[in-house]
Write an enzyme that holds these catalytic residues in place. Structure first.
Site, PDB file in Angstrom:
ATOM      1  CB  CYS A 105      -0.904  -0.050   1.232  1.00  0.00           C
ATOM      2  SG  CYS A 105      -1.775   1.468   1.589  1.00  0.00           S
ATOM      3  CB  CYS A 140       0.237   1.864   4.054  1.00  0.00           C
ATOM      4  SG  CYS A 140      -1.478   1.342   3.909  1.00  0.00           S
TER       5      CYS A 140
END
Length: 108
Positions: free
Chosen positions: A33, A36
Protein backbone atom coordinates in the site's frame (compact mmCIF):
# COMPACT_ATOMS: atom_id res chain seq x y z
CA UNK A 1 8.84 -0.82 12.30
CA UNK A 2 10.37 2.43 13.29
CA UNK A 3 12.10 3.44 16.48
CA UNK A 4 8.95 4.92 18.02
CA UNK A 5 6.23 2.68 16.53
CA UNK A 6 5.70 -0.98 17.27
CA UNK A 7 4.28 -3.92 15.31
CA UNK A 8 1.25 -5.61 16.84
CA UNK A 9 -0.25 -8.94 15.75
CA UNK A 10 -3.61 -10.67 16.10
CA UNK A 11 -2.07 -12.48 19.07
CA UNK A 12 -0.62 -9.44 20.88
CA UNK A 13 -3.42 -6.94 20.06
CA UNK A 14 -5.41 -7.37 23.29
CA UNK A 15 -2.35 -7.01 25.53
CA UNK A 16 -0.78 -4.12 23.60
CA UNK A 17 -3.92 -2.15 22.72
CA UNK A 18 -7.04 -3.11 24.66
CA UNK A 19 -5.25 -3.57 27.99
CA UNK A 20 -3.00 -0.51 27.61
CA UNK A 21 -3.23 2.19 30.28
CA UNK A 22 -2.02 4.67 27.62
CA UNK A 23 -4.19 5.68 24.64
CA UNK A 24 -3.16 3.70 21.55
CA UNK A 25 -3.35 4.73 17.89
CA UNK A 26 -3.48 1.62 15.70
CA UNK A 27 -2.36 1.99 12.08
CA UNK A 28 -3.78 -0.73 9.83
CA UNK A 29 -1.48 -1.06 6.81
CA UNK A 30 0.05 -3.41 4.21
CA UNK A 31 3.45 -3.62 2.53
CA UNK A 32 1.99 -3.12 -0.98
CA UNK A 33 0.00 0.00 0.00
CA UNK A 34 1.68 3.19 -1.26
CA UNK A 35 -0.35 5.59 0.94
CA UNK A 36 0.47 3.37 3.94
CA UNK A 37 4.19 3.66 3.23
CA UNK A 38 3.83 7.45 2.83
CA UNK A 39 2.03 7.65 6.19
CA UNK A 40 4.64 5.64 8.13
CA UNK A 41 7.29 8.40 8.56
CA UNK A 42 4.62 10.86 9.71
CA UNK A 43 3.41 8.41 12.36
CA UNK A 44 7.00 7.89 13.46
CA UNK A 45 7.40 11.67 13.94
CA UNK A 46 4.08 11.92 15.80
CA UNK A 47 5.08 9.05 18.09
CA UNK A 48 8.39 10.75 18.82
CA UNK A 49 6.76 14.12 19.52
CA UNK A 50 3.99 12.80 21.77
CA UNK A 51 6.23 10.38 23.65
CA UNK A 52 4.46 8.63 26.52
CA UNK A 53 1.18 10.49 25.92
CA UNK A 54 0.13 8.09 23.12
CA UNK A 55 1.40 4.72 21.95
CA UNK A 56 1.39 4.17 18.17
CA UNK A 57 1.28 0.61 16.88
CA UNK A 58 0.96 -0.92 13.42
CA UNK A 59 -1.06 -3.95 12.31
CA UNK A 60 -0.15 -5.52 8.96
CA UNK A 61 -3.56 -6.52 7.56
CA UNK A 62 -2.10 -9.22 5.29
CA UNK A 63 -0.30 -11.00 8.13
CA UNK A 64 -3.02 -10.39 10.76
CA UNK A 65 -6.54 -10.68 9.26
CA UNK A 66 -8.45 -11.25 12.51
CA UNK A 67 -8.15 -7.81 14.16
CA UNK A 68 -8.92 -5.77 11.00
CA UNK A 69 -11.96 -8.00 10.41
CA UNK A 70 -13.15 -7.50 13.97
CA UNK A 71 -13.05 -3.71 13.57
CA UNK A 72 -14.49 -3.61 10.05
CA UNK A 73 -11.36 -2.31 8.33
CA UNK A 74 -12.18 -2.22 4.62
CA UNK A 75 -9.64 0.29 3.31
CA UNK A 76 -6.10 1.16 4.32
CA UNK A 77 -4.41 3.08 5.70
CA UNK A 78 -6.88 3.29 8.54
CA UNK A 79 -6.08 4.50 12.05
CA UNK A 80 -8.22 3.68 15.07
CA UNK A 81 -7.68 5.32 18.45
CA UNK A 82 -8.29 3.24 21.56
CA UNK A 83 -8.64 4.54 25.12
CA UNK A 84 -9.30 2.24 28.06
CA UNK A 85 -9.87 -0.69 25.71
CA UNK A 86 -12.55 1.06 23.62
CA UNK A 87 -12.38 2.64 20.18
CA UNK A 88 -12.83 6.41 20.53
CA UNK A 89 -12.06 7.67 17.03
CA UNK A 90 -10.77 6.88 13.58
CA UNK A 91 -8.95 8.45 10.66
CA UNK A 92 -8.99 6.79 7.24
CA UNK A 93 -6.44 7.62 4.57
CA UNK A 94 -3.03 9.25 4.41
CA UNK A 95 -3.40 12.44 6.44
CA UNK A 96 -0.89 15.28 6.96
CA UNK A 97 1.10 15.11 10.19
CA UNK A 98 -0.69 18.21 11.54
CA UNK A 99 -4.10 16.57 11.04
CA UNK A 100 -2.97 13.45 12.90
CA UNK A 101 -1.63 15.55 15.79
CA UNK A 102 -4.86 17.57 15.92
CA UNK A 103 -6.94 14.37 15.94
CA UNK A 104 -4.86 12.89 18.76
CA UNK A 105 -4.78 16.06 20.86
CA UNK A 106 -8.55 16.41 20.53
CA UNK A 107 -9.26 12.78 21.47
CA UNK A 108 -6.59 12.05 24.09
Amino acid sequence: MGTFTKAVTDTSFDAEVLNSSTPVLVDFWAEWCGPCRALAPKLEEVAQELGAKVKIVKVNVDENPSVPGKYGIRGIPAMLLFKGGSEVGQLVGNHPKDAILEFLNKNV
